[in-house]
Design a protein around this motif. Structure first.
Motif, PDB file in Angstrom:
ATOM      1  N   VAL A  67      11.199  42.069  15.808  1.00  0.00           N
ATOM      2  CA  VAL A  67      12.128  41.371  16.687  1.00  0.00           C
ATOM      3  C   VAL A  67      12.651  40.158  15.925  1.00  0.00           C
ATOM      4  O   VAL A  67      11.945  39.590  15.087  1.00  0.00           O
ATOM      5  CB  VAL A  67      11.426  40.960  18.009  1.00  0.00           C
ATOM      6  CG1 VAL A  67      10.266  40.004  17.757  1.00  0.00           C
ATOM      7  CG2 VAL A  67      12.407  40.360  19.002  1.00  0.00           C
ATOM      8  N   THR A  68      13.904  39.781  16.189  1.00  0.00           N
ATOM      9  CA  THR A  68      14.491  38.665  15.464  1.00  0.00           C
ATOM     10  C   THR A  68      15.200  37.713  16.420  1.00  0.00           C
ATOM     11  O   THR A  68      15.615  38.102  17.506  1.00  0.00           O
ATOM     12  CB  THR A  68      15.521  39.136  14.407  1.00  0.00           C
ATOM     13  OG1 THR A  68      16.791  39.378  15.035  1.00  0.00           O
ATOM     14  CG2 THR A  68      15.066  40.406  13.706  1.00  0.00           C
ATOM     15  N   GLY A  69      15.354  36.470  15.980  1.00  0.00           N
ATOM     16  CA  GLY A  69      16.105  35.515  16.779  1.00  0.00           C
ATOM     17  C   GLY A  69      16.178  34.151  16.123  1.00  0.00           C
ATOM     18  O   GLY A  69      15.329  33.790  15.299  1.00  0.00           O
ATOM     19  N   HIS A  70      17.224  33.401  16.508  1.00  0.00           N
ATOM     20  CA  HIS A  70      17.408  32.061  15.975  1.00  0.00           C
ATOM     21  C   HIS A  70      17.894  31.069  17.026  1.00  0.00           C
ATOM     22  O   HIS A  70      18.039  29.886  16.736  1.00  0.00           O
ATOM     23  CB  HIS A  70      18.423  32.083  14.823  1.00  0.00           C
ATOM     24  CG  HIS A  70      19.733  32.718  15.190  1.00  0.00           C
ATOM     25  ND1 HIS A  70      20.094  33.970  14.757  1.00  0.00           N
ATOM     26  CD2 HIS A  70      20.738  32.290  15.977  1.00  0.00           C
ATOM     27  CE1 HIS A  70      21.279  34.274  15.251  1.00  0.00           C
ATOM     28  NE2 HIS A  70      21.699  33.274  16.007  1.00  0.00           N
ATOM     29  N   PHE A  71      18.128  31.566  18.255  1.00  0.00           N
ATOM     30  CA  PHE A  71      18.785  30.739  19.270  1.00  0.00           C
ATOM     31  C   PHE A  71      17.805  29.796  19.974  1.00  0.00           C
ATOM     32  O   PHE A  71      17.816  28.592  19.752  1.00  0.00           O
ATOM     33  CB  PHE A  71      19.492  31.644  20.275  1.00  0.00           C
ATOM     34  CG  PHE A  71      20.282  30.906  21.326  1.00  0.00           C
ATOM     35  CD1 PHE A  71      21.285  30.017  20.976  1.00  0.00           C
ATOM     36  CD2 PHE A  71      20.023  31.116  22.671  1.00  0.00           C
ATOM     37  CE1 PHE A  71      22.015  29.344  21.948  1.00  0.00           C
ATOM     38  CE2 PHE A  71      20.754  30.459  23.655  1.00  0.00           C
ATOM     39  CZ  PHE A  71      21.751  29.568  23.291  1.00  0.00           C
ATOM     40  N   ARG A  72      16.966  30.334  20.825  1.00  0.00           N
ATOM     41  CA  ARG A  72      15.975  29.545  21.558  1.00  0.00           C
ATOM     42  C   ARG A  72      14.639  30.274  21.508  1.00  0.00           C
ATOM     43  O   ARG A  72      14.596  31.513  21.428  1.00  0.00           O
ATOM     44  CB  ARG A  72      16.414  29.321  23.008  1.00  0.00           C
ATOM     45  CG  ARG A  72      17.800  28.687  23.154  1.00  0.00           C
ATOM     46  CD  ARG A  72      17.814  27.224  22.753  1.00  0.00           C
ATOM     47  NE  ARG A  72      19.170  26.714  22.632  1.00  0.00           N
ATOM     48  CZ  ARG A  72      19.918  26.266  23.647  1.00  0.00           C
ATOM     49  NH1 ARG A  72      19.442  26.313  24.883  1.00  0.00           N
ATOM     50  NH2 ARG A  72      21.127  25.796  23.423  1.00  0.00           N
ATOM     51  N   PRO A  73      13.533  29.566  21.616  1.00  0.00           N
ATOM     52  CA  PRO A  73      12.226  30.207  21.433  1.00  0.00           C
ATOM     53  C   PRO A  73      11.714  31.023  22.606  1.00  0.00           C
ATOM     54  O   PRO A  73      10.937  31.960  22.415  1.00  0.00           O
ATOM     55  CB  PRO A  73      11.297  29.024  21.153  1.00  0.00           C
ATOM     56  CG  PRO A  73      11.943  27.856  21.841  1.00  0.00           C
ATOM     57  CD  PRO A  73      13.429  28.093  21.707  1.00  0.00           C
TER      58      PRO A  73
END
Length: 343
Positions: free
Chosen positions: A186-192
């Motif tokens: 899973v990936t992400g950079h916006f909010r935790p």
């Protein structure tokens, strides 16, 4: 989400070096190398057991530009020559023509066994994701991905969509069962928060998340997300290390008009950052990550980053705090991706 105190964050950061050495099995196999050319240090990619170099090649920058084969393909080949063994790309890098997967695929046709290959689906449904995967495998010239990831999980709505009946998680599980992919991420950079919820719901093998020296100032991933990923023994891949250059003293802010036409324009930058690339990379690598991915614009830039990784020494608590303090004035521009409108 629990609010972490500055003292708790310092304790976690202080433990980072020990965690890196213990949990991820950091090594620097330099015995057969000259002092000037140490080998790429490696760490375990979480429970997978794969030993990835601490610097990995990102699929953006030169690798996502249209009709850029003459620059992109040599960068990928040179990365493998230098011991980079993890390559990241996505079905949306390079737009609808998927230039990044095309360039990587040209090299994989010849050198597939030299790289741990990761791609992603931005689709939230099972059927849409399986179509993305079919095209990814075709463009990448391979019969399987080593890691297939849910791309950009940023909001609670994303979590609900992918875990719903007929959602993308069903595609990930089917693809793994059919051996089209080996591991799931899973990936992400916006909010935790959305990422925390995702890895609480499912035992993903890996997580790709933004981790740079400005992190603690806005919607920090250090507070709960990174410690939880460590607890779950996930492969942890850091991205946005120099914040698209905005943390670096060598960076020149683009003209206002150009910024306003790009997603970086979510936060207009008017000044360079205070760091060298060595400082930016050292900060992120001192955290308990398996590797960091960085997109490169040229072979020279790639070679510089590889050399920095080869020479990496974990920072101490005082050094980490000093770097974080220096970047505070530019922290919002370095974390612009956490302020992009999702309306």
């Amino acid at each position: 989400m629990k609010k972490v105190t500055p003292r708790e964050r310092r304790t976690f950061l202080k433990a980072g070096g020990a965690t890196v050495a213990g949990l991820f099995g950091s090594t620097s196999t330099t015995a057969a190398q000259t002092p000037q050319k140490p080998a790429m240090p490696t760490r375990n990619l979480g429970r997978t057991g794969y030993k990835t170099g601490i610097f990995s090649l990102g699929g953006q920058a030169a690798l996502e530009r249209p009709n850029n084969e003459a620059a992109a393909v040599p960068i990928i080949d040179r990365a493998l020559d230098l011991g980079v063994n993890y390559i990241d790309t996505s079905s949306i890098y390079g737009g609808k023509d998927r230039w990044s997967e095309r360039y990587v695929g040209q090299v994989m046709k010849r050198r597939r066994n030299e790289a741990f290959l990761a791609s992603k689906t931005k689709e939230r449904t099972k059927d849409g994701s399986l179509r993305m995967l079919e095209e990814s495998l075709k463009l990448l010239n391979t019969d399987h991905l080593d890691l297939w990831q849910l791309h950009d999980i940023g909001l609670p709505e994303d979590v609900e969509a992918v875990f719903a009946k007929g959602g993308a998680m069903e595609a990930l599980l089917q693809a793994r069962e059919q051996k089209l992919v080996r591991y799931l991420g899973v990936t992400g950079h916006f909010r935790p928060e959305a990422l925390v919820e995702s890895i609480r719901r499912f035992p993903f093998d890996a997580i790709l998340l933004s981790l740079n020296a400005a992190d603690q100032y806005h919607y920090s991933f250090l507070d709960e997300l990174l410690p939880l990923a460590v607890e779950k023994q996930m492969g942890i891949i850091g991205m946005k290390v120099p914040g698209r250059g905005r943390l670096l003293s060598s960076w020149t802010p683009p003209p206002l008009e150009r910024q306003q036409r790009s997603w970086e324009g979510a936060v207009i930058a008017t000044t360079p950052g205070p760091l060298t690339m060595r400082e930016a990379m050292s900060y992120s690598l001192t955290l308990p990550v398996s590797t960091v991915i960085v997109g490169c614009d040229s072979i020279a830039q790639l070679e510089e980053n590889v050399q920095l990784a080869r020479e990496f020494t974990p920072l101490n608590e005082k050094q980490m705090s000093a770097i974080a303090h220096r970047v505070e004035p530019v922290s919002k521009q370095a974390l612009f991706f956490r302020f992009v409108s999702r309306a």
